[in-house]
Write an enzyme that holds these catalytic residues in place. Structure first.
Site, PDB file in Angstrom:
ATOM      1  N   VAL A 175     -13.389 -33.314  26.255  1.00 61.71           N
ATOM      2  CA  VAL A 175     -14.000 -32.077  25.815  1.00 61.71           C
ATOM      3  C   VAL A 175     -13.270 -31.330  24.766  1.00 61.71           C
ATOM      4  CG1 VAL A 175     -15.003 -30.049  26.912  1.00 61.71           C
ATOM      5  CG2 VAL A 175     -15.064 -32.037  28.053  1.00 61.71           C
ATOM      6  N   HIS A 190      -8.728 -26.805  27.278  1.00 62.83           N
ATOM      7  CA  HIS A 190      -8.497 -26.474  28.504  1.00 62.83           C
ATOM      8  C   HIS A 190      -7.284 -26.926  29.184  1.00 62.83           C
ATOM      9  CE1 HIS A 190     -10.641 -30.279  27.770  1.00 62.83           C
ATOM     10  NE2 HIS A 190      -9.891 -30.825  28.738  1.00 62.83           N
TER      11      HIS A 190
END
Ligand code: AMP
Length: 126
Positions: free
Chosen positions: A101, A105
């Site tokens: 992704v 993060h």
């Protein structure tokens, strides 16, 4: 680095509440939610609400936001009861690290004894 979705990732949709997530903490600039495929007893993702593709891009563009992301990761570890036992913070960056992704993060992992990390075959042997 391959970016399969340059326009938007599912994390923007989670931030916008367009798709559900198990949110554990939120600040003005960050969101923390449980990983849908946990790799430890506790596995929480911390994302900035502003999109940067990876931690290097974030560090270059907004080091104060990176510091806030890490402060939030530690706060989430406190909320999850991980600080005494210990926890791991991971930023997968690019294909070799398995980043899937492309919205930066931090993975916060803990709640049990964690395995070692490194080469792919090492992980497969465990
Ligand atoms: P990475 O491989 O470092 O890019 O991490 C992406 C993480 O997002 C993986 O650990 C996935 O399990 C997690 N993930 C994918 N979809 C969702 C979702 N809908 N909600 C929560 N976590 C997700």
């Amino acid at each position: 680095m391959t970016d399969p979705d340059p326009a938007e990732t599912l994390f923007e949709k989670i931030i916008a509440r367009e798709i559900p997530a198990d949110i554990v903490h939120e600040t003005a600039t960050t969101l923390a939610f449980r990983d849908i495929s946990p790799q430890a007893a506790v596995h929480v993702l911390i994302v900035p609400k502003t999109r940067y593709r990876n931690v290097g891009e974030l560090a270059s563009a907004d080091p104060a936001l990176l510091a806030e992301l890490l402060t939030t990761a530690h706060h989430v570890a406190e909320l999850e009861g991980l600080v005494d036992g210990g926890y791991r913070v991971v930023f997968n960056t690019g294909a070799d690290a398995g980043q899937t992704v492309f919205h930066v993060h931090a993975h916060v992992l803990g709640g049990e004894q964690l395995g070692h990390f490194g080469r792919y075959e090492t992980q497969q042997a465990q």
